[in-house]
Design an enzyme around this catalytic site. Structure first.
Site, mmCIF file in Angstrom:
data_model
loop_
_atom_site.group_PDB
_atom_site.id
_atom_site.type_symbol
_atom_site.label_atom_id
_atom_site.label_comp_id
_atom_site.label_asym_id
_atom_site.label_seq_id
_atom_site.Cartn_x
_atom_site.Cartn_y
_atom_site.Cartn_z
ATOM 1 N N LYS A 262 1.473 19.865 -0.689
ATOM 2 C CA LYS A 262 2.123 19.616 -1.984
ATOM 3 C C LYS A 262 3.104 18.439 -1.900
ATOM 4 O O LYS A 262 3.974 18.286 -2.753
ATOM 5 C CB LYS A 262 2.855 20.890 -2.440
ATOM 6 C CG LYS A 262 1.889 22.027 -2.764
ATOM 7 C CD LYS A 262 2.601 23.273 -3.268
ATOM 8 C CE LYS A 262 3.054 24.155 -2.151
ATOM 9 N NZ LYS A 262 3.606 25.449 -2.627
ATOM 10 N N PRO B 72 3.727 22.822 -9.669
ATOM 11 C CA PRO B 72 2.736 21.933 -9.053
ATOM 12 C C PRO B 72 2.283 22.423 -7.685
ATOM 13 O O PRO B 72 3.092 22.703 -6.815
ATOM 14 C CB PRO B 72 3.472 20.591 -8.957
ATOM 15 C CG PRO B 72 4.914 20.940 -8.999
ATOM 16 C CD PRO B 72 5.023 22.146 -9.874
ATOM 17 N N GLU B 73 0.964 22.548 -7.548
ATOM 18 C CA GLU B 73 0.366 22.893 -6.265
ATOM 19 C C GLU B 73 -0.659 21.811 -5.937
ATOM 20 O O GLU B 73 -0.639 20.732 -6.548
ATOM 21 C CB GLU B 73 -0.235 24.301 -6.332
ATOM 22 C CG GLU B 73 0.831 25.355 -6.621
ATOM 23 C CD GLU B 73 0.304 26.777 -6.686
ATOM 24 O OE1 GLU B 73 -0.788 27.033 -6.131
ATOM 25 O OE2 GLU B 73 0.975 27.641 -7.277
#
Length: 453
Positions: free
Chosen positions: A60, A2-3
């Protein structure tokens, strides 16, 4: 992993479906690696009965803003993900939880139920995520240490160029630095550099103004396109390097062009050498380094073998010996150990051979001479193989003893004058000569020489 696009998609879903609702139930996992700095019962008590005002994000990191502090924060790590029951959200392979699994998932770290029955869960398969409970998320690390958010706080082009001009580090490393720009991770950095045609190792301060402008634009375009499809990577444009960046070297291509992989800032970086070339001084440095590396490789190749350890002398002599000697060694299975003896051994064996010839006499003399010449090669082997050969010889002697009995034993003792045997010595008896050589003392005793006289 996940970014910014994945975390922003989760934030938007929470904002849309949960804002304004009251939490009636909460269950935290007993996982002190993920539930960081707060006991699970304390976390549950802090959430139950509270109303969600908004979902916030920077870089993030995501946090839920409640009607009063403290507030839960979520650092997604490598596989953190938000799931809302009945709501389809984007899935990325490291964090994807199958819809057929139990609800909440066995990977759930925090489960929350709202007053209207809606439920959501924060999951983490890899356990690198962090859930914290803080009064002011933006005032404490890690959120307080983040640079401007790449989506919410984009730099102006002039400021962006000035910032790059002060950084003498590879541009890929700079993009991964969350204190410079927050939200860009490994796959995004590779993508924006590919779209801008900039080499990952290009020094940030040496990027031309045109390429700085291209990079600034590509960051915005990659984020906007990712969010447009809900961070669903299967819908990313086909001409993105993203789709091939995790393939094996030699099998990764984009638009028919080969993708290479290097390590920059401790991270594997995908780029297209044909399109992403080093400029200016970086190119000269790279050429110099390649030339130096090639020179070192050529030097190593030229010296290969010269510095290798030389074989033992005994082995060399066996290799250079006559084919007959090599054959004998091969038959015995001890080619390396049956090297030529030391000079002292050859002299001693010659003396023994002469004595044996004189003592044997008659027709036995010529045969003994031939056998002694053959035995001379095996007398006193090189030290490395001596013990093994002694064992082999002793073993042969024992077999001979069993076959010939007392008669063979008598043959091992040097024949005394006047006690000639009628039968000729068989060639196999030559194998006992090394034992005679080792016990060569009696052959040199003066009294025996007198008897022969």
């Amino acid at each position: 992993m996940p970014e910014l696009p994945e975390v922003e998609t989760a934030r938007r879903a929470l904002q849309e479906h949960c804002a304004g609702k009251r939490i009636v139930k909460c269950a935290a996992a007993e996982d002190t690696k993920v539930i960081d700095g707060v006991a699970r019962d304390r976390l549950e008590e802090a959430l139950v009965g509270r109303t969600i005002d908004a979902a916030r994000r920077k870089g993030k990191n995501l946090w839920i803003e409640l009607d009063s502090p403290p507030h839960p924060t979520f650092q997604f790590g490598m596989a953190g993900a938000i799931y809302i029951k009945g709501v389809e959200l984007s899935k990325y392979k490291r964090s994807a939880v199958s819809s057929t699994e139990e609800w909440p998932s066995k990977y759930s770290k925090l489960f929350v139920q709202m007053d209207d029955g809606l439920e959501f869960s924060f999951t983490d398969k890899r356990r690198f995520a962090k859930i914290r409970l803080v009064d002011n998320p933006e005032a404490v690390p890690p959120i307080s240490e983040l640079g401007p958010d790449a989506l919410f706080e984009p730099m102006k082009l002039d400021d962006f160029m000035k910032s790059l001009g002060r950084k003498n580090v590879p541009i890929k490393s700079l993009l991964l630095d969350q204190s410079f720009i927050s939200g860009i991770g490994n796959w995004m950095a590779d993508e924006v550099l590919y779209q801008a045609r900039i080499h990952p190792m290009q020094t940030a301060s040496k990027i031309s103004k045109d390429k700085c402008a291209a990079l600034h634009l590509c960051i915005k375009e990659v984020i906007d396109k990712s969010l447009e499809v809900g961070a669903d990577s299967s819908q990313f444009p086909e001409n993105w390097i993203f789709h091939s960046r995790e393939k094996k070297p030699g099998k990764a291509f984009v638009d028919g062009k080969k993708i290479d992989f290097i390590t920059v800032g401790g991270r594997t970086s995908a780029y297209v050498p044909e399109l992403q070339k080093l400029d200016g001084a970086d190119a000269a440095t790279s050429r110099s380094k390649r030339s130096e590396d090639k020179g070192n490789d050529d030097d190593k190749k030229s010296r290969k073998g010269t510095d290798a350890p030389k074989p033992a002398k005994g082995r060399v002599k066996v290799a250079k010996g006559s084919s007959g000697k090599a054959a004998n060694a091969s038959d015995d299975g001890d080619e390396e150990e049956e090297a030529k003896p030391a000079k002292r051994g050859r002299k001693l064996s010659a003396k023994v051979a002469n004595v044996s010839t004189k003592n044997a006499g008659g027709t036995q003399g010529n045969e003994a001479t031939d056998e002694d010449q053959e035995a001379e090669e095996d007398v006193k082997p090189a030290k490395r193989g001596r013990k093994q050969i002694e064992k082999t010889v002793k073993g042969s002697s024992k077999e001979a003893d069993r076959e010939d009995g007392d008669e063979e034993a008598d043959d091992k003792i040097e024949a005394k004058p006047g006690k000639r045997r009628g039968q000729k010595t068989q060639p196999t008896e030559a194998k006992s000569l090394p034992n005679e050589v080792q016990d060569a003392g009696p052959a040199r005793r003066p009294q025996r020489k007198a008897r022969q006289t």
